[in-house]
Design a protein around this motif. Structure first.
Motif, mmCIF file in Angstrom:
data_model
loop_
_atom_site.group_PDB
_atom_site.id
_atom_site.type_symbol
_atom_site.label_atom_id
_atom_site.label_comp_id
_atom_site.label_asym_id
_atom_site.label_seq_id
_atom_site.Cartn_x
_atom_site.Cartn_y
_atom_site.Cartn_z
ATOM 1 N N ILE A 26 44.630 53.498 1.977
ATOM 2 C CA ILE A 26 43.361 54.036 1.405
ATOM 3 C C ILE A 26 42.209 53.283 2.150
ATOM 4 O O ILE A 26 42.332 52.126 2.662
ATOM 5 C CB ILE A 26 43.110 52.854 -0.069
ATOM 6 C CG1 ILE A 26 44.331 53.262 -0.992
ATOM 7 C CG2 ILE A 26 41.617 53.100 -0.745
ATOM 8 C CD1 ILE A 26 44.092 54.794 -1.372
ATOM 9 N N GLY A 27 41.401 54.268 2.779
ATOM 10 C CA GLY A 27 40.384 53.999 3.911
ATOM 11 C C GLY A 27 39.165 53.777 3.029
ATOM 12 O O GLY A 27 38.559 54.804 2.384
ATOM 13 N N LEU A 28 38.743 52.395 3.009
ATOM 14 C CA LEU A 28 37.588 52.110 2.347
ATOM 15 C C LEU A 28 36.318 52.131 3.104
ATOM 16 O O LEU A 28 36.359 51.666 4.290
ATOM 17 C CB LEU A 28 37.603 50.554 1.727
ATOM 18 C CG LEU A 28 38.707 50.763 0.615
ATOM 19 C CD1 LEU A 28 39.061 49.171 0.114
ATOM 20 C CD2 LEU A 28 38.597 51.441 -0.478
ATOM 21 N N ASP A 29 35.082 52.510 2.574
ATOM 22 C CA ASP A 29 33.770 52.795 3.368
ATOM 23 C C ASP A 29 32.951 51.529 2.615
ATOM 24 O O ASP A 29 32.849 51.496 1.336
ATOM 25 C CB ASP A 29 33.476 54.172 3.054
ATOM 26 C CG ASP A 29 32.034 54.079 3.760
ATOM 27 O OD1 ASP A 29 32.048 54.827 4.951
ATOM 28 O OD2 ASP A 29 30.830 53.756 3.351
ATOM 29 N N ASP A 30 32.239 50.845 3.500
ATOM 30 C CA ASP A 30 31.603 49.826 3.087
ATOM 31 C C ASP A 30 30.328 50.375 1.929
ATOM 32 O O ASP A 30 29.871 49.757 0.944
ATOM 33 C CB ASP A 30 30.557 49.103 4.257
ATOM 34 C CG ASP A 30 31.687 48.027 4.938
ATOM 35 O OD1 ASP A 30 32.737 47.989 4.637
ATOM 36 O OD2 ASP A 30 31.457 47.763 6.164
ATOM 37 N N ASP A 31 29.885 51.583 2.555
ATOM 38 C CA ASP A 31 28.614 51.843 1.457
ATOM 39 C C ASP A 31 29.248 52.675 0.246
ATOM 40 O O ASP A 31 29.114 52.164 -0.935
ATOM 41 C CB ASP A 31 27.676 53.030 2.299
ATOM 42 C CG ASP A 31 27.120 52.101 3.424
ATOM 43 O OD1 ASP A 31 26.348 51.081 3.165
ATOM 44 O OD2 ASP A 31 26.882 52.940 4.553
ATOM 45 N N SER A 32 30.096 53.705 0.541
ATOM 46 C CA SER A 32 30.499 54.560 -0.578
ATOM 47 C C SER A 32 31.502 53.805 -1.516
ATOM 48 O O SER A 32 31.483 54.469 -2.771
ATOM 49 C CB SER A 32 31.320 55.864 -0.099
ATOM 50 O OG SER A 32 30.664 56.253 1.142
ATOM 51 N N ASP A 33 32.150 52.825 -1.253
ATOM 52 C CA ASP A 33 32.871 52.088 -2.127
ATOM 53 C C ASP A 33 32.442 50.596 -2.432
ATOM 54 O O ASP A 33 33.026 49.929 -3.430
ATOM 55 C CB ASP A 33 34.516 52.021 -1.352
ATOM 56 C CG ASP A 33 35.094 53.173 -1.091
ATOM 57 O OD1 ASP A 33 35.101 54.186 -2.038
ATOM 58 O OD2 ASP A 33 35.522 53.571 0.061
ATOM 59 N N SER A 34 31.026 50.576 -2.446
ATOM 60 C CA SER A 34 30.446 49.426 -2.816
ATOM 61 C C SER A 34 30.343 49.680 -4.330
ATOM 62 O O SER A 34 30.393 50.924 -4.919
ATOM 63 C CB SER A 34 29.180 49.451 -2.165
ATOM 64 O OG SER A 34 28.173 50.293 -2.416
ATOM 65 N N ARG A 35 29.837 48.523 -5.015
ATOM 66 C CA ARG A 35 29.729 48.757 -6.530
ATOM 67 C C ARG A 35 28.464 49.785 -6.910
ATOM 68 O O ARG A 35 28.776 50.791 -7.684
ATOM 69 C CB ARG A 35 29.282 47.391 -7.164
ATOM 70 C CG ARG A 35 29.075 47.559 -8.596
ATOM 71 C CD ARG A 35 28.705 46.094 -9.084
ATOM 72 N NE ARG A 35 29.418 45.047 -8.874
ATOM 73 C CZ ARG A 35 30.675 44.765 -9.590
ATOM 74 N NH1 ARG A 35 30.943 45.338 -10.608
ATOM 75 N NH2 ARG A 35 31.461 43.900 -9.162
#
Ligand SMILES: CC(C)(COP(=O)(O)OP(=O)(O)OC[C@H]1O[C@@H](n2cnc3c(N)ncnc32)[C@H](O)[C@@H]1OP(=O)(O)O)[C@@H](O)C(=O)NCCC(=O)NCCS
Length: 143
Positions: A26-35
């Protein structure tokens, strides 16, 4: 094992982000996957993202949405201890059904090239790997 699938809400964020963080592929993105990012995503795509739950524990999750033309499915993940029970397939089917009801004929997935297990899951479940397409990307701030 009995699990229930329900729509994801932002109240699920803490459980869902820790599940994603635990899972390679799962590739997480600091912006898109933030709250904030997930709040925005769920508001823009109401009723299209789901969690699978056993008692109080979230054991699987998926995001989906569309742009009026194509559907997109992101971050399908099932905790390692509860795989091969049909949870991933059920979550995916819920998204496809919900997208279909909104008139969306096709759904795309972004898959890390390194995620060979994920690729094998999608192929086993009838998803077509488009050899003729590449994903291109640019940051919106880089005009
Ligand atoms: C991929 C993943 C979501 C599958 O979840 P799951 O709940 O174990 O899958 P299911 O039990 O619903 O499996 C549905 C079918 O796919 C098959 N399957 C499951 N994992 C598979 C794999 N890695 N390769 C091939 N087939 C697979 C199952 O045997 C089942 O087949 P059947 O319907 O013919 O009996 C899970 O392994 C996972 O979280 N992986 C890490 C995250 C990831 O890679 N996500 C996808 C990338 S975005």
């Amino acid at each position: 094992m009995k699990y229930k699938v329900r729509q994801m809400t932002i109240r699920d964020y803490d459980a869902v982000i820790s599940l994603w963080r635990e899972i390679p592929g799962i590739g997480l993105d600091d912006d898109s996957d933030s709250r904030l990012g997930i709040t925005r995503y769920l508001k823009r795509n109401p009723g299209l993202s789901f969690v699978a739950q056993i008692q109080d524990m979230i054991v699987g999750t998926v995001l989906s949405g569309h742009d009026g033309r194509r559907g997109y499915l992101h971050h399908l993940a099932v905790v390692a201890s509860h795989r091969k029970l049909g949870i991933g397939k059920t979550l995916t089917s819920r998204c496809l059904r919900a997208l279909g009801k909104q008139g969306i004929p096709k759904c795309n997935i972004f898959l890390l090239r390194s995620n060979s297990r994920g690729r094998s899951f999608w192929k086993h479940n009838g998803w077509n790997l488009r050899q003729d397409l590449s994903v291109l990307q640019k940051k919106t701030k880089d005009l």
